[in-house]
Design a protein around this motif. Structure first.
Motif, PDB file in Angstrom:
ATOM      1  N   ILE A  33      34.772 107.390  22.481  1.00  0.00           N
ATOM      2  CA  ILE A  33      35.708 107.824  23.595  1.00  0.00           C
ATOM      3  C   ILE A  33      36.408 106.323  22.962  1.00  0.00           C
ATOM      4  N   LYS A  34      36.170 104.818  23.452  1.00  0.00           N
ATOM      5  CA  LYS A  34      37.062 103.926  23.210  1.00  0.00           C
ATOM      6  C   LYS A  34      37.355 103.516  21.635  1.00  0.00           C
ATOM      7  N   ARG A  35      36.876 103.641  21.052  1.00  0.00           N
ATOM      8  CA  ARG A  35      37.823 103.536  19.673  1.00  0.00           C
ATOM      9  C   ARG A  35      38.621 105.048  18.967  1.00  0.00           C
ATOM     10  N   LEU A  36      38.151 106.294  20.119  1.00  0.00           N
ATOM     11  CA  LEU A  36      39.961 107.073  19.959  1.00  0.00           C
ATOM     12  C   LEU A  36      41.215 106.882  20.969  1.00  0.00           C
ATOM     13  N   THR A  37      40.518 106.563  21.892  1.00  0.00           N
ATOM     14  CA  THR A  37      41.172 105.759  22.722  1.00  0.00           C
ATOM     15  C   THR A  37      42.506 105.135  22.904  1.00  0.00           C
ATOM     16  N   ASN A  38      41.507 103.557  21.627  1.00  0.00           N
ATOM     17  CA  ASN A  38      42.885 102.802  21.727  1.00  0.00           C
ATOM     18  C   ASN A  38      43.953 103.041  20.238  1.00  0.00           C
ATOM     19  N   ILE A  39      43.489 104.060  19.188  1.00  0.00           N
ATOM     20  CA  ILE A  39      43.648 104.571  18.429  1.00  0.00           C
ATOM     21  C   ILE A  39      45.558 105.775  18.787  1.00  0.00           C
ATOM     22  N   ASN A  40      44.520 106.715  20.221  1.00  0.00           N
ATOM     23  CA  ASN A  40      45.658 107.366  20.335  1.00  0.00           C
ATOM     24  C   ASN A  40      46.707 106.253  21.614  1.00  0.00           C
ATOM     25  N   LEU A  41      45.803 105.404  22.219  1.00  0.00           N
ATOM     26  CA  LEU A  41      47.091 104.472  22.507  1.00  0.00           C
ATOM     27  C   LEU A  41      48.315 104.029  22.359  1.00  0.00           C
ATOM     28  N   VAL A  42      47.899 104.144  20.537  1.00  0.00           N
ATOM     29  CA  VAL A  42      48.992 103.059  19.866  1.00  0.00           C
ATOM     30  C   VAL A  42      49.983 104.421  19.056  1.00  0.00           C
ATOM     31  N   LEU A  43      49.009 105.807  19.056  1.00  0.00           N
ATOM     32  CA  LEU A  43      50.315 106.880  19.114  1.00  0.00           C
ATOM     33  C   LEU A  43      50.591 106.881  19.801  1.00  0.00           C
ATOM     34  N   ALA A  44      50.485 107.371  20.954  1.00  0.00           N
ATOM     35  CA  ALA A  44      50.577 107.330  21.774  1.00  0.00           C
ATOM     36  C   ALA A  44      52.645 106.923  22.384  1.00  0.00           C
ATOM     37  N   GLY A  45      52.118 105.507  22.459  1.00  0.00           N
ATOM     38  CA  GLY A  45      53.220 104.277  22.395  1.00  0.00           C
ATOM     39  C   GLY A  45      54.725 104.481  21.408  1.00  0.00           C
ATOM     40  N   LEU A  46      54.296 104.573  19.717  1.00  0.00           N
ATOM     41  CA  LEU A  46      54.448 105.080  19.092  1.00  0.00           C
ATOM     42  C   LEU A  46      55.908 106.595  19.794  1.00  0.00           C
ATOM     43  N   LEU A  47      54.971 107.600  19.817  1.00  0.00           N
ATOM     44  CA  LEU A  47      56.126 108.868  20.099  1.00  0.00           C
ATOM     45  C   LEU A  47      56.550 108.483  21.344  1.00  0.00           C
ATOM     46  N   LEU A  48      56.307 107.750  22.426  1.00  0.00           N
ATOM     47  CA  LEU A  48      57.192 107.346  23.395  1.00  0.00           C
ATOM     48  C   LEU A  48      57.909 106.457  22.935  1.00  0.00           C
ATOM     49  N   ILE A  49      58.066 105.578  21.853  1.00  0.00           N
ATOM     50  CA  ILE A  49      59.128 104.697  21.724  1.00  0.00           C
ATOM     51  C   ILE A  49      60.280 105.119  20.620  1.00  0.00           C
ATOM     52  N   ILE A  64      57.891 115.139  11.374  1.00  0.00           N
ATOM     53  CA  ILE A  64      56.788 114.019  12.046  1.00  0.00           C
ATOM     54  C   ILE A  64      56.183 113.769  13.473  1.00  0.00           C
ATOM     55  N   SER A  65      58.059 114.058  14.167  1.00  0.00           N
ATOM     56  CA  SER A  65      57.655 113.946  15.450  1.00  0.00           C
ATOM     57  C   SER A  65      56.493 115.113  15.962  1.00  0.00           C
ATOM     58  N   SER A  66      56.996 116.032  15.662  1.00  0.00           N
ATOM     59  CA  SER A  66      55.580 116.732  16.305  1.00  0.00           C
ATOM     60  C   SER A  66      54.535 116.983  16.235  1.00  0.00           C
ATOM     61  N   ILE A  67      54.381 116.948  15.101  1.00  0.00           N
ATOM     62  CA  ILE A  67      52.961 116.610  13.856  1.00  0.00           C
ATOM     63  C   ILE A  67      52.330 115.508  14.697  1.00  0.00           C
ATOM     64  N   LEU A  68      53.180 114.587  15.387  1.00  0.00           N
ATOM     65  CA  LEU A  68      52.711 113.166  15.418  1.00  0.00           C
ATOM     66  C   LEU A  68      52.176 113.648  17.500  1.00  0.00           C
ATOM     67  N   ALA A  69      52.970 114.225  17.930  1.00  0.00           N
ATOM     68  CA  ALA A  69      52.836 115.336  19.400  1.00  0.00           C
ATOM     69  C   ALA A  69      51.538 115.478  19.235  1.00  0.00           C
ATOM     70  N   ILE A  70      50.935 116.381  18.083  1.00  0.00           N
ATOM     71  CA  ILE A  70      50.103 117.295  18.305  1.00  0.00           C
ATOM     72  C   ILE A  70      48.741 116.459  18.627  1.00  0.00           C
ATOM     73  N   ILE A  71      48.848 115.778  17.303  1.00  0.00           N
ATOM     74  CA  ILE A  71      48.118 115.141  17.029  1.00  0.00           C
ATOM     75  C   ILE A  71      47.139 114.120  18.804  1.00  0.00           C
ATOM     76  N   VAL A  72      48.401 113.548  18.659  1.00  0.00           N
ATOM     77  CA  VAL A  72      47.859 112.687  20.214  1.00  0.00           C
ATOM     78  C   VAL A  72      47.235 113.798  21.791  1.00  0.00           C
ATOM     79  N   VAL A  73      47.830 114.708  21.632  1.00  0.00           N
ATOM     80  CA  VAL A  73      46.542 115.593  22.417  1.00  0.00           C
ATOM     81  C   VAL A  73      45.996 116.226  22.173  1.00  0.00           C
TER      82      VAL A  73
END
Length: 625
Positions: free
Chosen positions: A256-272, A406-415
């Motif tokens: 969980i911790k490793r996946l969470t840290n990865i996803n925080l970065v991806l979600a942050g990129l989508l937000l930015i 690209i942004s749609s694929i990123l959103a799917i990966i984040v979810v």
């Protein structure tokens, strides 16, 4: 196996078998007669909203008030663990893992959908399609995912962390009731509480599973020729279930911790990306006004109902979210308790209440504000999409920004990653709840609960009309009995904290008193010694003057364990003639010695000696063994 361990084992086995059988029967009901399941759930939903809607509104607000009172009160200094325990995770990883508990899915799913839906389907008293409707829509989005969402989570998380790390009780909901019912938590009453918590958690987590499947299905159908239907949604649930098993193998620290840290970065990129690709200045202005409006109207939004009009808006929206969060609270609460050891109550509440609320303001303003700008500018009718296929709203919004694919694929990966971490967290929590509170449940239990939750989410999507409505119905229905348990948990943890704080004050006060006594005793001893020494010197001075021995001197010498004279009496010490040991200071007392007085280590000797004998006396005094 001791008696206590046998009782705990029997209790956990009962909760496991009873809850598994209950969930399996529910899944079979949905598979055999989905329409009947849907009709029954809808009937129950209408009854609960009509008779207990007020209860959900009042209790959700009470939890928020409780959290702030605890954080600001003196008990906030208490630590979730021993006084010298330190947090196991960094603050950033800790906050990230809070979202691994499933809130990330809610943010992504409703971040666009809620504000745009409320633009047309407005709260009572607001005109649809107006600037006011847009502003209120953003405020309600933050309202549903801010303080109130985390109020219930904080109650369960705080209580379970407290009983685990300060009271050494199992990580079970029933453990929180020990201050109220004592050893009866080990009996049938405790089993019933834990069973109810497991059932409630299943419903809440199944809702999250369903939302995740809907969101991913919408994204896949948007980017590919595949149809957004129940077959695709069930296939996604099956794939994610397999993926989460891999994460579950390596546990919290690595999985969980490793996946969470990865996803925080991806979600942050989508937000930015959305922030800068969208109407940036408008979003900044909306962020300020939304936060201000939320704080200004939070009391009104928290306690407003429609007793004199027939409005279904609160039941379909606010009451649904409060019920969903409450049904979810055993899962999220136990998980954040597991990762919060060593933090103070004040730090815990600040992290659990304030940080997610600030993130909700940012996320909902960026995504919801961008969607509203597209809708209100006449570029595309996102509100119609949100009304008919809410899971597609995010991807239609991204279509009107650069880099759509690209942004749609990123959103799917984040979810998808949020889905995996939610499933992993849920399986861990349910495994712990059905194994006597073990902090590391077996892999087999994780598999069982992962499959059962996936099955529950699947039959909810299939039942009757399925979709979001079925998920909402399950959450509201399962949350009602557990809401009463949450209220009692507040009472129980308050009692424990007050008792411990009073005890802590007594211990601190006693320690301070002992330290003060030691200081005063030392000061009094030094003063007394100085006074007595001065008195003895004065008396001897007078004695010398009276006998005219002006060639004599008083020597003050302290013996040690190595002094040769230690252990001898004064008569056998070998002192020169005309030497008089006038006094001995021992353990703070002055002794008037005789020839038979034994010399001990640490003694202060007051010796009257003639000047011509002084050097010889000093040689004897300083001689060591």
């Amino acid at each position: 196996m001791g008696k206590k361990k046998r009782e705990l084992h029997f209790r956990s086995q009962f909760v496991l078998y009873a809850s598994v059988i209950g969930v399996v029967l529910f899944v079979l009901w949905g598979m055999i007669s989905p329409t009947h399941l849907g009709n029954t759930a809808n009937t129950m939903l209408s009854w609960i909203i009509e008779h207990f809607g007020w209860f959900y509104m009042l209790v959700a607000s009470s939890f928020v008030l409780f959290g702030f009172i605890v954080a600001l009160s003196p008990v906030g200094k208490l630590r979730l663990g021993k006084d010298d325990d330190k947090p196991e995770h960094s603050f950033i990883s800790w906050v990230g893992m809070l979202f691994a508990a499933g809130l990330g899915v809610g943010f992504v799913f409703f971040g666009v959908a809620e504000p745009i839906i409320y633009y047309l389907d407005t709260p009572p008293g607001v005109t649809p399609g107006t600037v006011e409707a847009a502003e209120i829509g953003l405020q309600y989005g933050v309202f549903h995912w801010g303080f109130h969402a985390w109020g219930a989570f904080s109650v369960v998380g705080l209580t379970l962390a407290y009983v685990q790390y300060r009271k050494n009780r199992p990580a079970l909901i029933s453990s929180a009731f020990y201050p109220l019912i004592g050893n009866r938590v080990n009996g049938w009453l405790g089993k019933g509480i834990d069973l109810l918590a497991v059932i409630s958690t299943c419903a809440g987590v199944a809702t999250t599973f369903g939302l995740s499947a809907l969101q991913i299905s919408g994204g896949v159908s948007f980017l590919t020729p595949l149809s957004n239907n129940i077959v695709l949604q069930l296939s996604i649930i099956a794939i994610i279930t397999v993926l989460f098993l891999f994460s579950a193998v390596v546990g919290i620290e690595k999985g969980i911790k490793r996946l969470t840290n990865i996803n925080l970065v991806l979600a942050g990129l989508l937000l930015i990306f959305v922030f800068f690709a969208g109407p940036t200045i408008t979003l900044l202005e909306s962020m300020v006004s939304t936060f201000g409006g939320y704080l200004a109207n939070i009391i009104d939004m928290s306690l407003t109902m429609t007793p004199f009009s027939e409005s279904e808006w609160l039941g379909a929206n606010t009451i649904f979210f409060w019920a969903w969060h409450m049904s979810w609270s055993p899962f999220v609460g136990l998980f954040i308790a597991r990762i919060s050891k060593g933090r103070t109550i004040r730090e815990f509440m600040a992290g659990v209440l304030l940080v997610p609320t600030l993130l909700a303001v940012i996320w909902f303003t960026v995504f919801g504000g961008t969607a509203l700008e597209i809708e209100m500018s006449g570029i595309f009718g996102l509100a119609e999409v949100a009304t008919n296929e809410v899971e597609l709203t995010l991807f239609y919004m991204l279509e009107y920004l650069p880099l759509t694919v690209i942004s749609s694929i990123l959103a799917i990966i984040v979810v998808a990653i949020f889905f995996v971490t939610s499933a992993d967290s849920a399986a861990f929590v349910l495994g712990s709840m059905t194994s006597g509170g073990k902090l590391n449940p077996s892999f087999l239990l994780k598999i069982i609960w992962g499959v059962l939750i996936a099955g529950t989410a699947s039959v909810l999507l299939v039942s009757d009309d399925g979709g979001l409505e079925a998920l909402q119905t399950a959450a509201i229905s399962a949350a009602l009995p557990f809401a009463f348990i949450l209220v009692i948990m507040v009472i129980a943890v308050t009692i424990m904290m007050i008792r411990d704080f009073d005890l802590s004050k007594k211990v601190t006060r006693k320690k301070q008193q002992e330290e003060l006594k030691a200081i005063l005793k030392k000061e009094a001893y030094n003063e007394l010694r100085d006074e007595l020494s001065d008195e003895w010197r004065e008396e001897i001075r007078k004695e010398l003057m009276s006998i005219g021995r002006s060639n004599a001197e008083m020597i003050h010498f302290q013996t040690s364990s190595n002094s040769e004279i230690v252990g001898k009496n004064l008569a056998s010490a070998g002192f020169p003639p005309h030497v008089n040991v006038s006094a001995i200071e021992r353990n703070g007392e002055m002794i008037s010695p005789s020839g038979s007085t034994e010399i001990l280590a640490g003694d202060y000797l007051y010796v009257l000696v003639q000047m011509e004998q002084k050097d010889k006396l000093l040689d004897i005094l300083k001689k060591t063994k």
